[in-house]
Design a protein around this motif. Structure first.
Motif, PDB file in Angstrom:
ATOM      1  N   ARG A   1      30.002 -68.946 -90.300  1.00  0.00           N
ATOM      2  CA  ARG A   1      30.774 -68.993 -89.049  1.00  0.00           C
ATOM      3  C   ARG A   1      29.900 -68.549 -87.879  1.00  0.00           C
ATOM      4  NH1 ARG A   1      36.620 -68.700 -89.491  1.00  0.00           N
ATOM      5  NH2 ARG A   1      37.274 -68.935 -91.666  1.00  0.00           N
ATOM      6  N   GLN A   2      30.029 -69.308 -86.771  1.00  0.00           N
ATOM      7  CA  GLN A   2      29.299 -68.952 -85.562  1.00  0.00           C
ATOM      8  C   GLN A   2      30.229 -69.064 -84.363  1.00  0.00           C
ATOM      9  OE1 GLN A   2      25.467 -70.654 -84.818  1.00  0.00           O
ATOM     10  NE2 GLN A   2      24.970 -70.912 -86.989  1.00  0.00           N
ATOM     11  N   ILE A   3      30.007 -68.198 -83.380  1.00  0.00           N
ATOM     12  CA  ILE A   3      30.794 -68.258 -82.143  1.00  0.00           C
ATOM     13  C   ILE A   3      29.869 -68.659 -80.999  1.00  0.00           C
ATOM     14  CG2 ILE A   3      32.140 -66.947 -80.463  1.00  0.00           C
ATOM     15  CD1 ILE A   3      33.213 -65.255 -82.719  1.00  0.00           C
ATOM     16  N   LEU A   4      30.245 -69.717 -80.298  1.00  0.00           N
ATOM     17  CA  LEU A   4      29.454 -70.250 -79.190  1.00  0.00           C
ATOM     18  C   LEU A   4      30.301 -70.262 -77.928  1.00  0.00           C
ATOM     19  CD1 LEU A   4      27.917 -73.351 -81.026  1.00  0.00           C
ATOM     20  CD2 LEU A   4      26.807 -71.147 -80.639  1.00  0.00           C
ATOM     21  N   SER A   5      29.680 -69.977 -76.818  1.00  0.00           N
ATOM     22  CA  SER A   5      30.368 -70.041 -75.529  1.00  0.00           C
ATOM     23  C   SER A   5      29.967 -71.342 -74.836  1.00  0.00           C
ATOM     24  CB  SER A   5      29.990 -68.846 -74.654  1.00  0.00           C
ATOM     25  OG  SER A   5      30.635 -68.933 -73.391  1.00  0.00           O
ATOM     26  N   VAL A   6      30.941 -72.152 -74.492  1.00  0.00           N
ATOM     27  CA  VAL A   6      30.675 -73.435 -73.851  1.00  0.00           C
ATOM     28  C   VAL A   6      31.501 -73.539 -72.574  1.00  0.00           C
ATOM     29  CG1 VAL A   6      32.453 -74.564 -75.261  1.00  0.00           C
ATOM     30  CG2 VAL A   6      30.687 -75.952 -74.152  1.00  0.00           C
ATOM     31  N   THR A   7      30.878 -74.048 -71.517  1.00  0.00           N
ATOM     32  CA  THR A   7      31.566 -74.212 -70.233  1.00  0.00           C
ATOM     33  C   THR A   7      31.651 -75.698 -69.907  1.00  0.00           C
ATOM     34  OG1 THR A   7      30.700 -72.101 -69.434  1.00  0.00           O
ATOM     35  CG2 THR A   7      31.580 -73.635 -67.788  1.00  0.00           C
ATOM     36  N   PRO A   8      32.832 -76.316 -70.074  1.00  0.00           N
ATOM     37  CA  PRO A   8      32.971 -77.749 -69.782  1.00  0.00           C
ATOM     38  C   PRO A   8      32.620 -78.056 -68.332  1.00  0.00           C
ATOM     39  CG  PRO A   8      34.887 -76.922 -70.978  1.00  0.00           C
ATOM     40  CD  PRO A   8      34.087 -75.734 -70.562  1.00  0.00           C
ATOM     41  N   GLU A   9      31.863 -79.120 -68.140  1.00  0.00           N
ATOM     42  CA  GLU A   9      31.549 -79.539 -66.772  1.00  0.00           C
ATOM     43  C   GLU A   9      32.769 -80.192 -66.143  1.00  0.00           C
ATOM     44  OE1 GLU A   9      29.202 -83.378 -66.424  1.00  0.00           O
ATOM     45  OE2 GLU A   9      28.649 -82.782 -68.466  1.00  0.00           O
ATOM     46  N   SER A  10      32.824 -80.201 -64.838  1.00  0.00           N
ATOM     47  CA  SER A  10      33.970 -80.745 -64.115  1.00  0.00           C
ATOM     48  C   SER A  10      33.724 -82.204 -63.736  1.00  0.00           C
ATOM     49  CB  SER A  10      34.240 -79.925 -62.855  1.00  0.00           C
ATOM     50  OG  SER A  10      35.349 -80.427 -62.149  1.00  0.00           O
TER      51      SER A  10
END
Length: 450
Positions: A281-290
């Motif tokens: 298991r891994q936790i990733l932070s992703v910021t969707p582009e607009s």
């Protein structure tokens, strides 16, 4: 950026092929009719390279790849040496001029036959047209079409793929109804009648099948990532093909659409994704582009595509044909496309199809790039479709197009004398303005889809 250049390159290749075919039709018949050809140009503007043949024709590949032309000796355009007067286009019989003009569109139709025949010989892979779902209260629902129905024929025409179903359905636009022959989930043959009274394609980019309420069967989406777009928010966050999505912001992801809804509602907002990768298991932070979505609303975009479950046995068919059968099928399919294209023009004029569905160069570029990514067979099918549309479009009676010239020559046959140059010049100006307006409108449609 890679996608842009792939689409651009595919567009240039596709348009270059089709323009060359079209102009070669004019060129070949002009030579056979005894007209001296001064220049054969693919593209406009500054020449990138040029050469001459032994008959003095200049061949040019120019900088702007948005068309081409064949320049012939013509006393109406420039002074001609009396010794070459008999080689001038304007001194040929009206029938010869008609043949030269119509040769361009005919070359496009012949090329479509060739491309389709080659496609059938290579082998065509299709998903059987099995209904996945039916929208409640839609025309399909009222006709009692159901999930699991395998469409065998529409309007008396056998169909083997969803593309054929769509083309057949479009050919019945404006009619009162269409009969659909199906094999239901119990293997029984049934005839369903879809009421088409008042049916129009008046919504932008709405597929015809969706407009009557049919959702084609597709394998269910999994929670495993099947593709990550280069340079996307997902790629920058470290998401990889094969990652299985578990949670988003601590909440379990039960289906792919749940993730889509969350991403679209989170433009420029960080999302904590938990994934399973190689058993860990891994936790990733992703910021969707607009990005600007429908109605101008800003939506989040991640840049990932899910894997699909496997197709059920027998749902995917690959059909190969021999050379003769392939040519026959190519002729039949090309004729059907020509008929459908003229029907669609008529439906645009009468308002049965919204002008918002028109596409221009950008739409063609995207289509070319997408078809190339699917392989040679898809690209050949795309070339055939655009070649037919190019041929049909050039037959429209606008004076700047082949159809406009053809119209003048038919009038000349009837009147026994040419249309006056003043009238022709006025027609060219009006036709050019109409064509420019149509092109600009189609281009605006393309931009609004980006």
């Amino acid at each position: 950026m890679f996608e842009f250049f792939r689409h651009l390159g595919s567009f240039i290749i596709a348009l270059g092929i089709l323009v060359t075919v079209h102009e070669y039709g004019h060129f070949w018949v002009a030579r056979k009719a005894g007209v001296k050809v001064l220049r054969f140009s693919i593209g406009f503007g500054k020449p990138l390279c040029r050469w001459h043949d032994k008959l003095g024709t200049e061949y040019v590949i120019a900088m702007i790849p948005l068309g081409g032309y064949v320049k012939m000796l013509d006393e109406r355009v420039e002074a001609v040496d009396p010794s070459e007067s008999h080689l001038s286009f304007n001194n040929k019989s009206v029938w010869s001029r008609i043949a030269i003009v119509i040769a361009g569109p005919m070359a496009n139709f012949i090329f479509a036959i060739f491309a389709l025949a080659l496609m059938y010989m290579i082998g065509v892979q299709n998903a059987k047209p099995v209904v996945g779902d039916v929208h409640a209260q839609s025309r399909a629902a009222l006709a009692q079409l159901q999930s699991g129905d395998h469409i065998l024929a529409m309007g008396g025409q056998d169909v083997l793929s969803w593309q054929e179903v769509t083309f057949s359905l479009m050919s019945h636009l404006g009619e009162q109804s269409v009969d659909v022959k199906v094999q239901d989930a119990q293997q029984q043959i049934q005839i369903r009648t879809i009421d088409l009274t008042g049916w129009k394609l008046d919504k932008k980019d709405q597929p015809p099948l969706d407009a009557i309420g049919i959702v084609p069967y597709r394998p269910a989406l999994t929670l495993t990532i099947g593709h990550v777009a280069k340079g996307s928010a997902a790629s920058q966050a470290g998401l990889q093909v094969g990652d299985k999505l578990l949670t988003a912001n601590g909440q379990e992801i039960e289906q792919w659409q749940s993730l889509v809804s969350l991403v679209q509602a989170s433009p420029n907002k960080a999302i904590q994704l938990e994934v399973m990768r190689n058993g860990y298991r891994q936790i990733l932070s992703v910021t969707p582009e607009s990005r600007t979505g429908p109605n101008g609303i800003q939506q989040g975009f991640l840049g990932v595509v899910p894997q699909l479950e496997s197709w059920p046995p027998g749902y995917i068919e690959t059909r190969h044909y021999g050379p003769l059968d392939s040519i026959v099928l190519g002729v039949q399919k090309t004729y059907a496309l020509i008929t459908l294209s003229f029907d669609m023009i008529g439906n645009l004029i009468t308002g049965k199809v919204s002008v918002n569905n028109l596409s221009g160069p950008v739409g063609i570029a995207v289509g070319a790039g997408t078809s190339v990514s699917y392989g040679l067979v898809a690209f050949l099918s795309f070339l055939a479709l655009i070649s037919v549309n190019l041929g049909v479009f050039n037959l429209l009676p606008l004076p700047v197009l082949d159809g406009g010239h053809l119209m003048y020559y038919i009038i000349e046959l009837i009147r026994k004398k040419p249309v006056s140059e003043k009238t022709q010049e006025l027609g060219y100006k009006i036709g050019a303005m109409l064509l420019l307006g149509l092109t600009c409108f189609a281009l605006l449609n393309d931009v609004s889809r980006l």
